[in-house]
Write an enzyme that holds these catalytic residues in place. Structure first.
Site, mmCIF file in Angstrom:
data_model
loop_
_atom_site.group_PDB
_atom_site.id
_atom_site.type_symbol
_atom_site.label_atom_id
_atom_site.label_comp_id
_atom_site.label_asym_id
_atom_site.label_seq_id
_atom_site.Cartn_x
_atom_site.Cartn_y
_atom_site.Cartn_z
ATOM 1 N N CYS A 93 0.845 -1.195 0.000
ATOM 2 C CA CYS A 93 0.000 0.000 0.000
ATOM 3 C C CYS A 93 0.881 1.247 0.000
ATOM 4 O O CYS A 93 1.790 1.365 0.817
ATOM 5 C CB CYS A 93 -0.878 -0.033 1.252
ATOM 6 S SG CYS A 93 -1.862 1.459 1.470
ATOM 7 N N CYS A 132 0.385 3.077 3.547
ATOM 8 C CA CYS A 132 0.795 2.517 4.847
ATOM 9 C C CYS A 132 1.789 1.374 4.765
ATOM 10 O O CYS A 132 2.184 0.821 5.794
ATOM 11 C CB CYS A 132 -0.438 2.072 5.634
ATOM 12 S SG CYS A 132 -1.101 0.488 5.065
ATOM 13 N N CYS A 157 -7.403 -0.860 1.198
ATOM 14 C CA CYS A 157 -6.393 -1.467 2.067
ATOM 15 C C CYS A 157 -7.049 -1.686 3.430
ATOM 16 O O CYS A 157 -7.600 -0.746 4.012
ATOM 17 C CB CYS A 157 -5.199 -0.536 2.182
ATOM 18 S SG CYS A 157 -4.031 -1.030 3.461
ATOM 19 N N CYS A 177 -5.309 0.523 6.396
ATOM 20 C CA CYS A 177 -5.440 1.976 6.562
ATOM 21 C C CYS A 177 -6.698 2.543 5.904
ATOM 22 O O CYS A 177 -6.978 3.730 6.046
ATOM 23 C CB CYS A 177 -4.193 2.697 6.027
ATOM 24 S SG CYS A 177 -4.069 2.709 4.233
ATOM 25 N N HIS A 234 -10.931 -1.430 -7.828
ATOM 26 C CA HIS A 234 -12.135 -2.259 -7.776
ATOM 27 C C HIS A 234 -11.781 -3.689 -8.150
ATOM 28 O O HIS A 234 -10.762 -3.932 -8.789
ATOM 29 C CB HIS A 234 -13.211 -1.724 -8.731
ATOM 30 C CG HIS A 234 -13.828 -0.441 -8.285
ATOM 31 N ND1 HIS A 234 -13.250 0.789 -8.526
ATOM 32 C CD2 HIS A 234 -14.961 -0.185 -7.577
ATOM 33 C CE1 HIS A 234 -14.011 1.745 -7.993
ATOM 34 N NE2 HIS A 234 -15.060 1.183 -7.413
ATOM 35 N N ASP A 263 -14.135 -10.814 -13.774
ATOM 36 C CA ASP A 263 -13.832 -11.132 -15.175
ATOM 37 C C ASP A 263 -12.340 -11.382 -15.407
ATOM 38 O O ASP A 263 -11.809 -11.037 -16.443
ATOM 39 C CB ASP A 263 -14.362 -10.024 -16.094
ATOM 40 C CG ASP A 263 -13.701 -8.672 -15.818
ATOM 41 O OD1 ASP A 263 -12.802 -8.605 -14.960
ATOM 42 O OD2 ASP A 263 -14.088 -7.690 -16.469
HETATM 43 ZN ZN LIG Z 1 -2.804 0.921 3.500
#
Ligand SMILES: [Zn+2]
Length: 135
Positions: A48, A51, A97, A100, A106, A110
């Site tokens: 992420c 974070c 995430c 955080c 999204h 598929d």
């Molecule tokens: Zn995060």
């Protein structure tokens, strides 16, 4: 949901670049085909950008042709939070995430030809990449 990392809006604004803030904290979407990590093919882990929590492994990244980095599963089901999103008049599943609460992208059903059939369509700007063998 309470997140492990809980910062004020002002703190996020200070720590993130304006482009990162718009995506991670305001659920924006970067333009397709612009992300730095779109064509990243080295072995490693994706964390992420807000974070540093580990989110995806390179072995689950695939070329979906959609213009955003795509993965068929997260490192752990608990690493991400899935939220029903009906904005834009379309039923979609937002991915955040779980550590955080920052917006990542999204997930769509598929991911054809992948082991899970899922396509985690992620904003490159929401992720950092660390090279690591065996992932
Ligand atoms: Zn995060």
């Amino acid at each position: 949901m309470a997140y492990n990392v809980d910062k004020s809006d002002a703190q996020w604004r200070e720590e993130l670049s304006p482009d990162q803030y718009a995506v991670l904290r305001q659920a924006g979407t970067e333009r397709p085909w612009t992300g730095e990590l779109l064509d990243e093919e080295r072995a490693g882990v994706y964390t992420c950008a807000a974070c540093n929590a580990e989110l995806f492994k390179s072995g689950t990244k695939f070329d979906s042709g959609c213009g955003w980095p795509s993965f068929y599963e997260s490192v752990d089901p608990d690493a991400v939070q899935l939220i029903e999103d009906n904005s834009l008049g379309v039923a979609r599943t937002e991915v955040r995430c779980a550590n955080c609460g920052s917006h990542l992208g999204h997930v769509f059903p598929d991911g054809f030809g992948t082991p899970t059939g899922d396509r985690y369509c992620m904003n490159s700007i929401s992720l950092n990449f660390s090279e690591k063998s065996g992932e």
